[in-house]
Enzyme design. Structure first.
Site, short mmCIF file in Angstrom:
data_model
loop_
_atom_site.label_atom_id
_atom_site.label_comp_id
_atom_site.label_asym_id
_atom_site.label_seq_id
_atom_site.Cartn_x
_atom_site.Cartn_y
_atom_site.Cartn_z
N GLU A 1 9.67 0.96 10.95
CA GLU A 1 10.77 1.81 10.72
C GLU A 1 9.94 3.36 10.88
O GLU A 1 9.36 3.52 9.76
CB GLU A 1 11.39 1.66 9.31
CG GLU A 1 12.23 0.41 9.10
CD GLU A 1 13.53 0.54 9.86
OE1 GLU A 1 14.04 1.52 10.39
OE2 GLU A 1 14.32 -0.73 10.09
N GLY B 1 7.22 4.68 8.26
CA GLY B 1 6.09 6.09 8.39
C GLY B 1 6.49 6.90 9.52
O GLY B 1 7.43 6.48 10.33
N LYS C 1 0.62 -1.32 0.00
CA LYS C 1 0.02 -0.12 -0.05
C LYS C 1 0.91 1.25 0.01
O LYS C 1 1.53 1.63 0.99
CB LYS C 1 -0.75 0.01 1.07
CG LYS C 1 -1.99 1.03 0.96
CD LYS C 1 -2.75 1.32 2.31
CE LYS C 1 -2.08 2.53 3.08
NZ LYS C 1 -1.58 3.76 1.78
N GLY D 1 2.93 3.95 13.37
CA GLY D 1 3.43 2.75 13.96
C GLY D 1 2.74 2.24 15.13
O GLY D 1 2.47 0.94 15.02
N GLU E 1 10.33 16.51 15.31
CA GLU E 1 10.87 16.14 14.07
C GLU E 1 10.32 16.85 12.94
O GLU E 1 9.10 16.76 12.44
CB GLU E 1 10.49 14.68 13.73
CG GLU E 1 11.03 14.24 12.54
CD GLU E 1 10.38 12.92 12.01
OE1 GLU E 1 9.02 12.66 12.33
OE2 GLU E 1 10.94 12.20 11.40
N CYS F 1 14.09 10.31 6.90
CA CYS F 1 13.84 9.59 8.12
C CYS F 1 15.40 9.89 8.92
O CYS F 1 15.19 10.21 9.97
CB CYS F 1 13.34 8.31 8.19
SG CYS F 1 14.44 7.24 7.45
P1 NAD Z 1 2.57 8.26 7.79
O1 NAD Z 1 2.57 7.27 9.08
O2 NAD Z 1 1.19 9.19 8.02
O3 NAD Z 1 1.83 7.19 6.53
C1 NAD Z 1 2.75 6.22 6.24
C2 NAD Z 1 1.87 5.25 5.63
O4 NAD Z 1 0.76 4.74 6.42
C3 NAD Z 1 0.79 5.73 4.44
O5 NAD Z 1 0.69 4.65 3.43
C4 NAD Z 1 -0.45 5.80 5.24
O6 NAD Z 1 -1.59 5.61 4.05
C5 NAD Z 1 -0.34 4.69 6.27
N1 NAD Z 1 -1.29 4.45 7.30
C6 NAD Z 1 -1.90 6.02 7.76
N2 NAD Z 1 -2.48 5.66 8.89
C7 NAD Z 1 -2.75 4.02 8.92
C8 NAD Z 1 -3.06 3.20 9.77
N3 NAD Z 1 -3.84 3.69 10.86
N4 NAD Z 1 -2.83 1.78 9.59
C9 NAD Z 1 -2.08 1.48 8.54
N5 NAD Z 1 -1.61 2.13 7.87
C10 NAD Z 1 -1.98 3.60 7.93
O7 NAD Z 1 3.50 8.80 7.59
P2 NAD Z 1 4.09 9.76 6.45
O8 NAD Z 1 3.65 11.11 6.57
O9 NAD Z 1 3.68 9.17 5.03
O10 NAD Z 1 5.64 9.68 6.45
C11 NAD Z 1 6.59 10.69 7.11
C12 NAD Z 1 6.99 9.79 8.23
O11 NAD Z 1 7.47 8.72 8.31
C13 NAD Z 1 7.93 10.66 9.25
O12 NAD Z 1 7.67 10.71 10.48
C14 NAD Z 1 9.00 10.00 9.02
O13 NAD Z 1 10.31 10.14 10.00
C15 NAD Z 1 8.86 8.53 8.70
N6 NAD Z 1 9.86 7.92 7.78
C16 NAD Z 1 10.61 6.83 8.36
C17 NAD Z 1 11.25 6.00 7.67
C18 NAD Z 1 12.32 5.02 8.31
O14 NAD Z 1 12.95 4.25 7.58
N7 NAD Z 1 12.41 5.14 9.31
C19 NAD Z 1 11.32 6.32 6.36
C20 NAD Z 1 10.67 7.32 5.70
C21 NAD Z 1 9.67 8.12 6.52
#
Ligand code: NAD
Length: 466
Positions: A240, A218, A167, A223, A370, A274
């Site tokens: 992650e 994300g 997804k 998470g 962050e 990230c």
């Molecule tokens: P997000 O958590 O909002 O979304 C990530 C994904 O999760 C999207 O596909 C979203 O549709 C999905 N999602 C949202 N709510 C959900 C739920 N309740 N259940 C399951 N899936 C759900 O994050 P974002 O805004 O897309 O990304 C930015 C964040 O991600 C930043 O905080 C960044 O630090 C982190 N990030 C971490 C890494 C890493 O490797 N550690 C890499 C990239 C981004």
């Protein structure tokens, strides 16, 4: 451009569509299907159906398919990079860099091999540990690396014998859809499926009883929700998550050289990484000079549409993140002094120039939160123990770096930082052979390397009485 989803070997539309916005122009540049719960159910059913035959294939055949996927990135890099720049915003050379990374990671995964070991083999018993695949893996992805991050999940999952449902993030689905359409020419049906959504189907996927593992990249907030919803069927999770990566710069560094490397570590992908430097702690003896050097580099950046030649920084990927950053920028202006940067206000697109903020400290929002964008706070420190405590005083623990000509002293300090990756005299040196993990709220489990690969398997012991 209309790009369909891949489910059970077929390219699939839906009744409704989602507009994908180019963040450099704020105009729609593509549409994709708005997937439904039924699409998630079909995708999981297809992956479940494909699993036994895929897992039973000789490992070399699975490796060969992953190697073909690496080749497909190389063969289509130019066209895919142009799509990537339009949906994500990063300048074309950075988009081509993501292609090179994607190809390299997939090429490496194609060499991975599931290992077991003999625990006891004597006159009485033959006891062996082996690793078997888990089943259906759900890969939930963010918007900063729309091709690379899904492949971080797909590659190891497939070689280990699992099948996958991806997804993508709602604002960056196009590159991965187009890429999987290309790969569909040689992929067995159901082995990889992808469903696009409007940020509503993640919970459906993570709660699905036929999903054995969730690999998520994300935010920390999401998470935590994923961990809760995975508990129903005790799914395996790899998370992650976010970070607030500190860099500690000691007084003996070469200032221009370190400023250039720090800048690169903070502003790659407009800071939407990230592992980017999120807080730079600089010793008071070199504080003014370092702020000035960073400011000069930031002033030279060419911010604009990533498809235009010469642009070195693109826009923020989406409006929500842009709005969040505008609030943080206002707080930073109030709490400290802007050395360079700020909003770009006279054209369409979610643009913020690379921004260096000085005279801020712990407790200020731009330091504690962050930012995930192109705003770097530079914080003054006096002594090592104090700065170490401040660096570690965070719920996050993803990346960090220490900078000094005295490598032994820097390494000693690095060992005391509570982060999964700590670099010395560099920031963001990653690879498919290097484990990537987070301390504290930055994640659970490992991605990449042999350790990350094992997370796509289940341990089984065969204990045979002779
Ligand atoms: P997000 O958590 O909002 O979304 C990530 C994904 O999760 C999207 O596909 C979203 O549709 C999905 N999602 C949202 N709510 C959900 C739920 N309740 N259940 C399951 N899936 C759900 O994050 P974002 O805004 O897309 O990304 C930015 C964040 O991600 C930043 O905080 C960044 O630090 C982190 N990030 C971490 C890494 C890493 O490797 N550690 C890499 C990239 C981004």
């Amino acid at each position: 451009m209309f790009q369909k989803m891949l489910i059970d070997g077929k390219m699939v539309s839906a009744e409704d569509t989602i507009d994908v916005i180019n963040p450099a122009t704020e105009k729609v540049f593509a549409t994709v299907p708005k997937g439904t719960t039924e699409h998630i159910n079909s995708a999981v059913a297809a992956a479940k159906k494909a699993f036994p035959a895929w897992a039973a294939r000789p490992e070399w055949e699975r490796q060969e398919i992953v190697a073909k996927m690496a080749q497909a990135v190389e063969d289509n890099a130019d066209a895919l990079a142009r799509i990537l720049t339009q949906e994500q915003g990063k300048p074309l050379p950075e988009a081509l860099g993501e292609m090179a990374w994607s190809q390299g990671y997939m090429g490496h995964y194609a060499t991975l091999s599931v290992t077991g070991r003999t625990i006891q083999d004597d006159d009485d018993f033959d006891i062996r540990m082996r690793r078997v695949p888990l089943g259906v893996v759900a890969g939930i992805c963010p918007w900063n690396f729309p091709l690379l991050v899904p492949l971080w999940k797909i590659g190891p999952a497939l070689v280990a014998g699992n099948t996958v449902v991806i997804k993508p993030a709602p604002t960056t689905p196009v590159t991965i859809l187009r890429y999987l359409e290309i790969c569909n020419e040689f992929l067995p049906a159901g082995v990889i499926n992808v469903v696009t959504d409007e940020n509503d189907l993640g919970p459906v996927l993570t709660a699905h009883p036929d999903v054995a593992k969730v690999s998520f990249t994300g935010s920390t907030a999401t998470g935590k929700k994923i961990m809760a919803s995975s508990s129903g069927s005790l799914k395996r999770v790899t998370l992650e998550l976010g970070g607030n990566d500190p860099s500690i710069v000691m007084p003996d560094v070469d200032i221009p050289e370190t400023a250039a490397s720090l800048y690169g570590g903070a502003f790659l992908n407009a800071g939407q990484v990230c592992l980017a430097v999120k807080r730079a702690y600089v010793h008071e003896d070199i504080y003014d000079d370092m702020c000035e050097a960073l400011g000069k580099i930031a002033d030279a950046a060419i911010v604009g549409d990533g498809l235009e030649q010469g642009v070195t920084m693109g826009p923020i990927q989406n409006k929500a993140q842009y709005e969040k950053l505008k609030v943080l920028l206002a707080a930073a202006k109030k709490d400290g002094k802007i050395v360079s940067g700020g909003l770009v206000e006279d054209k369409a697109g979610y643009f913020i120039r690379p921004t260096i903020v000085r005279d801020v400290t712990d407790g200020d929002e731009i330091v504690d939160l962050e930012q995930f964008g192109p705003i770097l706070p530079v914080i003054k420190y006096k002594n090592t123990n104090d700065v170490l405590e401040r660096a570690n005083n965070s719920d996050y623990g993803l990346g960090a770096s220490v900078w000094s000509k005295d490598i032994a002293a820097a390494t000693q300090l690095a060992e005391r930082i509570q982060s999964g990756s700590v670099w010395v005299n560099q920031h963001i040196n990653i690879g498919p052979h290097i484990p990537m993990a987070g301390f504290k709220s930055s994640g659970i489990g490992v991605e990449q390397s042999a350790e990350g690969f094992e997370e796509y398997t289940q341990v089984q012991v065969l204990n045979i009485a002779k």
